[in-house]
Design a protein around this motif. Structure first.
Motif, short mmCIF file in Angstrom:
data_model
loop_
_atom_site.label_atom_id
_atom_site.label_comp_id
_atom_site.label_asym_id
_atom_site.label_seq_id
_atom_site.Cartn_x
_atom_site.Cartn_y
_atom_site.Cartn_z
N THR A 266 0.89 -1.19 -0.05
CA THR A 266 0.22 0.05 0.01
C THR A 266 0.65 1.10 -0.02
O THR A 266 0.41 2.10 0.48
CB THR A 266 -0.87 -0.02 1.22
OG1 THR A 266 -0.19 -0.06 2.59
CG2 THR A 266 -1.98 -1.07 1.25
N PHE A 271 -2.75 5.04 -3.18
CA PHE A 271 -3.57 4.23 -2.39
C PHE A 271 -4.01 4.96 -0.88
O PHE A 271 -5.04 4.80 -0.61
CB PHE A 271 -2.78 2.75 -2.03
CG PHE A 271 -3.75 1.72 -1.25
CD1 PHE A 271 -3.91 0.83 -2.12
CD2 PHE A 271 -3.65 1.35 0.02
CE1 PHE A 271 -4.90 -0.22 -1.86
CE2 PHE A 271 -4.71 0.91 0.43
CZ PHE A 271 -5.07 -0.48 -0.47
N TYR A 274 -7.15 6.72 -2.06
CA TYR A 274 -8.00 6.32 -2.89
C TYR A 274 -9.50 6.40 -2.61
O TYR A 274 -9.78 6.48 -1.41
CB TYR A 274 -7.85 4.48 -2.84
CG TYR A 274 -8.87 3.66 -3.47
CD1 TYR A 274 -9.18 3.51 -4.70
CD2 TYR A 274 -10.03 3.35 -2.52
CE1 TYR A 274 -10.19 2.80 -5.21
CE2 TYR A 274 -10.94 2.44 -3.03
CZ TYR A 274 -10.93 2.28 -4.29
OH TYR A 274 -12.15 1.52 -5.02
N TYR A 279 -8.79 -0.03 -8.21
CA TYR A 279 -7.26 0.47 -8.22
C TYR A 279 -6.49 -0.49 -8.84
O TYR A 279 -6.27 -1.62 -8.55
CB TYR A 279 -7.00 0.11 -6.55
CG TYR A 279 -5.70 0.62 -6.07
CD1 TYR A 279 -5.48 2.45 -6.03
CD2 TYR A 279 -4.51 -0.02 -6.09
CE1 TYR A 279 -4.24 2.83 -6.02
CE2 TYR A 279 -3.23 0.45 -5.95
CZ TYR A 279 -3.23 1.80 -5.63
OH TYR A 279 -2.07 2.33 -5.59
N GLU A 281 -2.35 -0.02 -9.99
CA GLU A 281 -1.05 0.93 -10.38
C GLU A 281 -0.10 0.00 -11.01
O GLU A 281 0.46 -1.02 -10.45
CB GLU A 281 -0.37 1.49 -9.13
CG GLU A 281 -1.04 2.70 -8.55
CD GLU A 281 -0.93 4.13 -9.07
OE1 GLU A 281 -0.44 3.99 -10.41
OE2 GLU A 281 -1.38 5.09 -8.50
N SER A 284 3.14 -0.27 -9.41
CA SER A 284 2.92 -0.52 -7.92
C SER A 284 3.88 -1.08 -7.04
O SER A 284 4.25 -2.07 -7.31
CB SER A 284 1.46 -1.34 -7.57
OG SER A 284 1.05 -1.32 -6.15
N ASN A 310 -11.10 -3.11 4.38
CA ASN A 310 -9.97 -2.34 4.88
C ASN A 310 -10.25 -2.08 6.46
O ASN A 310 -11.60 -2.36 7.01
CB ASN A 310 -9.49 -1.10 4.27
CG ASN A 310 -8.07 -0.78 4.39
OD1 ASN A 310 -7.36 -1.40 5.29
ND2 ASN A 310 -7.34 0.16 3.78
N VAL A 322 -11.98 -1.19 -0.82
CA VAL A 322 -11.50 -1.05 -2.19
C VAL A 322 -11.65 -2.22 -3.25
O VAL A 322 -11.65 -3.22 -2.81
CB VAL A 322 -9.81 -0.72 -1.94
CG1 VAL A 322 -9.22 -2.04 -1.06
CG2 VAL A 322 -9.10 -0.31 -3.11
N ILE A 324 -9.49 -3.86 -5.91
CA ILE A 324 -8.16 -4.09 -6.22
C ILE A 324 -8.22 -4.79 -7.72
O ILE A 324 -8.89 -5.82 -7.83
CB ILE A 324 -7.27 -4.64 -5.23
CG1 ILE A 324 -7.07 -3.72 -4.15
CG2 ILE A 324 -6.04 -4.95 -5.79
CD1 ILE A 324 -6.12 -4.18 -3.00
N CYS A 332 -0.62 -5.17 -6.31
CA CYS A 332 -0.42 -5.06 -5.02
C CYS A 332 0.23 -6.32 -4.31
O CYS A 332 0.16 -6.35 -2.96
CB CYS A 332 -1.91 -4.44 -4.28
SG CYS A 332 -2.41 -2.80 -4.89
#
Length: 343
Positions: A266, A271, A274, A279, A281, A284, A310, A322, A324, A332
């Motif tokens: 993260t 992040f 966010y 999500y 990246e 990342s 989370n 989130v 992902i 991630c």
């Protein structure tokens, strides 16, 4: 009164000038609103420092969201309770997962009827239907590992309780919110509000004979003396198992077993800020620093995603969740360290 107010304004101007930073006066009301919303209070000197960080984060967020509107990103960002923190401060305060290479594993490979497979790409049979364990009442409401005044790196405890809560519900039929504070205070292999491991938490629950409920052992976000009482045990587990480190195996586990504890990277500032969307990246950072709970998966705008709970409260992300990116190179590091308890 007017003289005092004038002198106060002069002092603030001097401090701002001394800091070498000029604030955007058009953001004054936004700054006041944000502070009020998140109950932020600072000394005069600290306010200058935090306002600068907040403005830097705000510019970053606005630029990202502009690029999102141009189709360059798959998620949006927003100013949450962490908008006055640098990314380094944020990572130090709000993550807390120890490297799993150091785990002294006692995990058991049982439940052999559940067959895991190596990742061979897309599996249409698995991906057709979305999974969301919230709809099966196997996920407790979103929790918060710290407050605006007190930060606690206890993500490992929240990830562990979430996984146990799900398995307890699926086996016994009742969803009980379990005590993270019980783990923070009593798990001697972890380090309370500093950092820990979900696997250590599972081992503690196994050898300790169970874990108390949130009601009997409420969360304080501060490590204290262990107050565990066996008569208040709300759930027990007999072992835990690691999911093979690939997304196909994680998908099968989430589909067939329930909510799964994971550890993720993260570090990117994106992040931290966010808000919504999927999500992803491309660059990342893969340093695993934070523990979370995968509660499902699905597809949105032709992109697959993991639905992840989370422990930073509902002001972060999409009401504390989130999405992902899924099936995109283990984004991630989400499938690298995945575990579930066996009730």
């Amino acid at each position: 009164m007017k003289v005092s107010l004038f002198l106060g304004c002069v002092l603030l101007s001097i401090l701002v000038a001394a800091s070498g930073h000029t604030f955007d006066s058009k953001l004054d009301e936004d700054w006041k609103t944000w502070k009020s919303q998140h109950e932020k209070e600072y000394t005069k000197e600290e306010e200058i420092h935090r306002r600068k960080i907040w403005e830097d984060n705000l510019r970053y967020i606005k630029q990202h969201n502009l690029e999102y509107s141009m189709g360059k990103h798959t998620f949006t960002m927003g100013t949450n309770v962490f908008a006055d923190l640098t990314n380094k401060e944020f990572s130090e305060r709000m993550t807390g997962s120890l490297p799993f290479e150091a785990v002294k594993s006692t995990e058991e490979a049982i439940d052999e009827d559940i067959e895991f497979v190596e990742d061979k790409g897309n599996d249409d049979d698995l991906s057709k239907a979305p999974v969301d364990w919230r709809t099966k009442d196997a996920v407790t409401p979103n929790k918060k590992q710290g407050t605006t005044a007190i930060q606690c790196g206890s993500c490992w405890a929240f990830s562990a309780t979430g996984a146990i809560e799900g398995q307890w519900k699926l086996k016994h039929g009742n969803l009980v919110s379990l005590s993270e504070q019980n783990l923070v205070d009593c798990d001697r292999n972890s380090y309370g509000c500093m950092f820990g491991k979900t696997t250590y938490a599972f081992e503690h629950v196994i050898w300790n004979g169970g874990i108390e409920s949130e009601q009997s052992y409420p969360y304080t976000a501060v490590e204290g003396n262990c107050r565990f009482q066996r008569r208040n045990v709300a759930a027990t587990i007999r072992s835990y198992r690691r999911v093979p480190a690939n997304e196909a195996a994680l998908e099968r586990a989430v589909r067939d077993i329930g909510p799964i504890s994971v550890a993720v990277a993260t570090e990117p500032t994106s992040f931290q800020n966010y808000k919504q969307g999927i999500y992803y990246e491309q660059s990342s950072d893969k340093r695993i620093t934070h523990s979370m709970l995968v509660v499902g998966y699905g597809t949105e705008s032709n992109m697959n995603y993991w639905l992840v709970k989370n422990s930073w409260g509902t002001s972060w992300g999409d009401q504390g969740y989130v999405k992902i990116a899924k099936d995109r190179g283990n984004n991630c590091g989400i499938a690298t360290y995945a575990f579930y308890p066996i009730v």
